[in-house]
Design an enzyme around this catalytic site. Sequence first.
Site, PDB file in Angstrom:
ATOM      1  CB  SER A 159      43.331  35.160  46.255  1.00 48.14           C
ATOM      2  OG  SER A 159      43.229  35.672  47.382  1.00 48.14           O
ATOM      3  CE1 TYR A 172      46.185  31.482  49.101  1.00 50.39           C
ATOM      4  CE2 TYR A 172      45.613  34.026  49.527  1.00 50.39           C
ATOM      5  CZ  TYR A 172      45.232  32.715  49.223  1.00 50.39           C
ATOM      6  OH  TYR A 172      43.994  32.259  48.876  1.00 50.39           O
ATOM      7  CE  LYS A 176      45.327  31.653  45.614  1.00 50.04           C
ATOM      8  NZ  LYS A 176      44.553  30.516  44.732  1.00 50.04           N
TER       9      LYS A 176
END
Length: 268
Positions: A159, A172, A176
């Site tokens: 991402s 998050y 990632k």
Amino acid sequence: MESTPGSGGRRTAVVTGAARGIGAAVTERLAADGWLVVAVDVCRDLPGVGYSLGTEKELTALAERWPDSVLPVVADVRDQAALDAAVELAHQHSGQLHAAVAAAAVMAGGRPLWETTDAEWDALFEIGVRGVANLARAAVPRLLAAPVPRSGRFVALASAAAHHGLWHLAGYNAAKHAVVGLVRGLATDLRGTGVTATAVSPGSTRTPMLQASADLYGLPDTAEFAGHQLIERLLEPEEVAAAVCWLCGADASALTGTVVHADGGFQP
């Protein structure tokens, strides 16, 4: 369609997170290009994830659109045995595995890191990182079992969050970043084998996960995210899938241990 000796002229892949979003787009593009795809998705909602995940109905509909090319498998990427079975299914149908795409991931956050719950943290890492590792454990031995010269491909979805700190999404971000580190380490382990490992880092892409991100931020829709990309629009899943599927093919032989930034020029 790329022809491969010993597979009846058909290449075979396993794709996780396949019921919708980028995973579904990857599955459809590979199928359209003549691949046989084992499409894997958990098809149920999970603790720590505050929105509905893909459904068995969506996965079945995908397979029905490609009845000769897509084999649907309901499985949890946290379950190593289930992914082993999915890879074995692909092998049984073609005699060889050519690519594995780890697209399964979830979104959680919307608060500072110190307010992130254990359930949210566990979901981010168990699905988005352990799930990638589990697919690698299942798929890489099969990719390495191919005759020399090998051309197997392992591709993970990272991402833009793997490269930028995003507000109230530290968990998050961390997950990632871990995906990118995993891919770089895996590529090093695969040195000289002919099997490659790469990641794709999408920007804001029109998917249910992006809508979940908008909900975390209290936004009425996803339109605001377009302003963070130099193309000044949201990406479509098919655009990201094009990069992923290119990495699955022979033309991507020079890339390993690296990230393709299919992010529309993302800037936080």
